[in-house]
Design a protein around this motif. Sequence first.
Motif, PDB file in Angstrom:
ATOM      1  N   SER A  10       0.857  -1.197   0.000  1.00 49.33           N
ATOM      2  CA  SER A  10       0.000   0.000   0.000  1.00 49.33           C
ATOM      3  C   SER A  10       0.882   1.232   0.000  1.00 49.33           C
ATOM      4  N   ASN A  11       0.308   2.332  -0.453  1.00 44.64           N
ATOM      5  CA  ASN A  11       1.025   3.617  -0.493  1.00 44.64           C
ATOM      6  C   ASN A  11      -0.035   4.688  -0.250  1.00 44.64           C
ATOM      7  N   ILE A  12      -0.219   5.031   1.005  1.00 39.25           N
ATOM      8  CA  ILE A  12      -1.406   5.794   1.403  1.00 39.25           C
ATOM      9  C   ILE A  12      -1.033   7.180   1.891  1.00 39.25           C
ATOM     10  N   LYS A  13      -1.808   8.172   1.485  1.00 39.23           N
ATOM     11  CA  LYS A  13      -1.573   9.554   1.938  1.00 39.23           C
ATOM     12  C   LYS A  13      -1.798   9.629   3.445  1.00 39.23           C
ATOM     13  N   ALA A  14      -0.836  10.240   4.154  1.00 43.43           N
ATOM     14  CA  ALA A  14      -0.941  10.302   5.617  1.00 43.43           C
ATOM     15  C   ALA A  14      -0.995  11.740   6.110  1.00 43.43           C
ATOM     16  N   GLY A  15      -1.083  12.699   5.197  1.00 45.57           N
ATOM     17  CA  GLY A  15      -1.089  14.114   5.573  1.00 45.57           C
ATOM     18  C   GLY A  15      -0.904  14.930   4.313  1.00 45.57           C
ATOM     19  N   ARG A 140      11.100   2.113  32.924  1.00 43.84           N
ATOM     20  CA  ARG A 140       9.777   2.492  33.396  1.00 43.84           C
ATOM     21  C   ARG A 140       8.954   3.310  32.421  1.00 43.84           C
ATOM     22  N   LYS A 141       9.614   4.171  31.652  1.00 42.86           N
ATOM     23  CA  LYS A 141       8.807   5.157  30.979  1.00 42.86           C
ATOM     24  C   LYS A 141       9.394   5.525  29.624  1.00 42.86           C
ATOM     25  N   VAL A 142       8.535   5.675  28.625  1.00 43.25           N
ATOM     26  CA  VAL A 142       8.980   6.202  27.339  1.00 43.25           C
ATOM     27  C   VAL A 142       8.222   7.503  27.094  1.00 43.25           C
ATOM     28  N   ILE A 143       8.969   8.604  27.113  1.00 38.67           N
ATOM     29  CA  ILE A 143       8.364   9.923  26.869  1.00 38.67           C
ATOM     30  C   ILE A 143       8.714  10.310  25.434  1.00 38.67           C
ATOM     31  N   VAL A 144       7.729  10.792  24.692  1.00 42.37           N
ATOM     32  CA  VAL A 144       7.976  11.187  23.303  1.00 42.37           C
ATOM     33  C   VAL A 144       7.646  12.665  23.133  1.00 42.37           C
ATOM     34  N   LEU A 145       8.646  13.430  22.717  1.00 44.02           N
ATOM     35  CA  LEU A 145       8.428  14.848  22.421  1.00 44.02           C
ATOM     36  C   LEU A 145       8.406  14.987  20.902  1.00 44.02           C
ATOM     37  N   ILE A 146       7.268  15.425  20.351  1.00 46.42           N
ATOM     38  CA  ILE A 146       7.174  15.596  18.898  1.00 46.42           C
ATOM     39  C   ILE A 146       7.115  17.085  18.596  1.00 46.42           C
ATOM     40  N   GLY A 147       7.957  17.521  17.667  1.00 46.45           N
ATOM     41  CA  GLY A 147       7.947  18.920  17.235  1.00 46.45           C
ATOM     42  C   GLY A 147       7.592  19.019  15.765  1.00 46.45           C
ATOM     43  N   ALA A 148       6.743  19.979  15.425  1.00 47.52           N
ATOM     44  CA  ALA A 148       6.369  20.187  14.025  1.00 47.52           C
ATOM     45  C   ALA A 148       6.179  21.680  13.788  1.00 47.52           C
ATOM     46  N   LYS A 149       6.189  22.069  12.494  1.00 50.27           N
ATOM     47  CA  LYS A 149       5.960  23.491  12.178  1.00 50.27           C
ATOM     48  C   LYS A 149       4.588  23.924  12.665  1.00 50.27           C
ATOM     49  N   ASN A 150       3.585  23.107  12.367  1.00 50.58           N
ATOM     50  CA  ASN A 150       2.208  23.414  12.762  1.00 50.58           C
ATOM     51  C   ASN A 150       1.410  22.117  12.855  1.00 50.58           C
ATOM     52  N   LYS A 151       0.139  22.282  13.247  1.00 56.34           N
ATOM     53  CA  LYS A 151      -0.754  21.140  13.469  1.00 56.34           C
ATOM     54  C   LYS A 151      -0.833  20.207  12.251  1.00 56.34           C
ATOM     55  N   LYS A 152      -0.857  20.821  11.026  1.00 55.14           N
ATOM     56  CA  LYS A 152      -1.011  20.015   9.809  1.00 55.14           C
ATOM     57  C   LYS A 152       0.181  19.102   9.572  1.00 55.14           C
ATOM     58  N   ASN A 153       1.348  19.534  10.044  1.00 55.98           N
ATOM     59  CA  ASN A 153       2.571  18.750   9.818  1.00 55.98           C
ATOM     60  C   ASN A 153       2.918  17.825  10.972  1.00 55.98           C
ATOM     61  N   LEU A 154       1.989  17.704  11.883  1.00 52.99           N
ATOM     62  CA  LEU A 154       2.219  16.850  13.045  1.00 52.99           C
ATOM     63  C   LEU A 154       1.920  15.394  12.666  1.00 52.99           C
ATOM     64  N   LEU A 155       2.877  14.519  12.929  1.00 52.96           N
ATOM     65  CA  LEU A 155       2.713  13.121  12.513  1.00 52.96           C
ATOM     66  C   LEU A 155       2.794  12.182  13.712  1.00 52.96           C
ATOM     67  N   CYS A 156       2.028  11.107  13.652  1.00 52.14           N
ATOM     68  CA  CYS A 156       2.199   9.929  14.522  1.00 52.14           C
ATOM     69  C   CYS A 156       1.794  10.104  15.985  1.00 52.14           C
ATOM     70  N   GLU A 157       1.139  11.207  16.321  1.00 52.29           N
ATOM     71  CA  GLU A 157       0.757  11.394  17.726  1.00 52.29           C
ATOM     72  C   GLU A 157      -0.071  10.190  18.216  1.00 52.29           C
ATOM     73  N   LYS A 158      -1.076   9.842  17.401  1.00 44.06           N
ATOM     74  CA  LYS A 158      -1.980   8.750  17.793  1.00 44.06           C
ATOM     75  C   LYS A 158      -1.213   7.422  17.964  1.00 44.06           C
ATOM     76  N   GLU A 159      -0.290   7.188  17.031  1.00 41.10           N
ATOM     77  CA  GLU A 159       0.453   5.918  17.046  1.00 41.10           C
ATOM     78  C   GLU A 159       1.329   5.807  18.304  1.00 41.10           C
ATOM     79  N   PHE A 160       1.999   6.914  18.664  1.00 40.45           N
ATOM     80  CA  PHE A 160       2.833   6.873  19.881  1.00 40.45           C
ATOM     81  C   PHE A 160       1.949   6.679  21.114  1.00 40.45           C
ATOM     82  N   ARG A 161       0.800   7.377  21.133  1.00 50.31           N
ATOM     83  CA  ARG A 161      -0.094   7.241  22.301  1.00 50.31           C
ATOM     84  C   ARG A 161      -0.605   5.805  22.406  1.00 50.31           C
ATOM     85  N   SER A 162      -0.914   5.196  21.257  1.00 48.59           N
ATOM     86  CA  SER A 162      -1.479   3.839  21.359  1.00 48.59           C
ATOM     87  C   SER A 162      -0.430   2.828  21.825  1.00 48.59           C
ATOM     88  N   LEU A 163       0.845   3.186  21.743  1.00 43.50           N
ATOM     89  CA  LEU A 163       1.893   2.311  22.319  1.00 43.50           C
ATOM     90  C   LEU A 163       1.983   2.488  23.835  1.00 43.50           C
TER      91      LEU A 163
END
Length: 267
Positions: A10-15, A140-163
Amino acid sequence: MIQAKVKILSNIKAGPNYYRMTLACPAAAKKIKPGQFFQVRCGNKSLDPFLRRPFSVHNVDKKGNIEILYQTIGKATVLLSDKKSGDALDIIGPLGNGFEQRTANSERRTSIIVAGGMGVAPMLFLAERLVHRRQTTDHRKVIVLIGAKNKKNLLCEKEFRSLGCDVKISTDDGSKGKKGFVTDALKGLLNANRYTLNATLYACGPSPMLEEIAKIAAANKIESYGSFEEHMACGMGNCYGCVVKTKKGYKRICKDGPVFDLGEIEW
Ligand SMILES: Cc1cc2nc3c(=O)[nH]c(=O)nc-3n(C[C@H](O)[C@H](O)[C@H](O)COP(=O)(O)OP(=O)(O)OC[C@H]3O[C@@H](n4cnc5c(N)ncnc54)[C@H](O)[C@@H]3O)c2cc1C
Ligand code: FES
């Protein structure tokens, strides 16, 4: 390492300019470490563009399928986005050293992942491995800090949370999460937890971000490892077109890296 023509599942648009491509690649999947990458022939039969392009492994599933997450920014990535499921893709890999998931020091109980922009691509796979390790050891803990230019360019938040990761968002314009650079969020996190955090930092993003992380890590006396996203030519250690200066001399990002101890880099 393999060189093979693998099937695109598959090759699916993600943003806005982002795609997720899944490849059937059981021959390589079992041996891949987070932070390793594949050199991909993105063009068609004309060999244009001539050079392969590097893409990190974003995810590996139990069936031996490999996912890459990419942004269309030029000729090769636009050609890649045109490919359809069922097409064949010529890949070489896995290449590079990848991240070592630190276990030696049982005092180190927190893993902090810092992902800037497209730097999220290799970090989901790393997070998955760290979370898995956490369930089987005392990490004990995996903390993930994600930085993006703006909301539209933010990737994978859901995927990290579901882990199950503790996810903190920063955007340059404040359209989601904290306004500012992801490195500011890292400083804030370490300042707030100065006496309780005993962390290892894992980062991927542009060089200025990695340099800032190296400074923050040194100031807080914690270890930091970063994956470089520089331009590459051969991608296999032959041309010396991708070197970075370290305290032990020049190193090739494609072969000796792309992951380096950030404290070892001569910025
Ligand atoms: C180890 C490694 C892993 C990578 N993993 C991923 C990934 O998982 N997902 C992803 O989207 N991209 C990743 N990249 C970057 C990706 O390889 C480039 O985006 C791609 O080669 C661009 O090809 P292009 O022909 O589309 O663009 P080009 O026409 O080659 O370039 C378009 C523009 O982008 C700039 N550019 C190209 N490559 C880079 C780069 N590496 N860093 C900064 N600027 C660049 C060029 O200077 C130019 O301005 C990775 C790079 C490395 C070295
Ligand atoms: S790209 Fe040729 S040595 Fe790294």
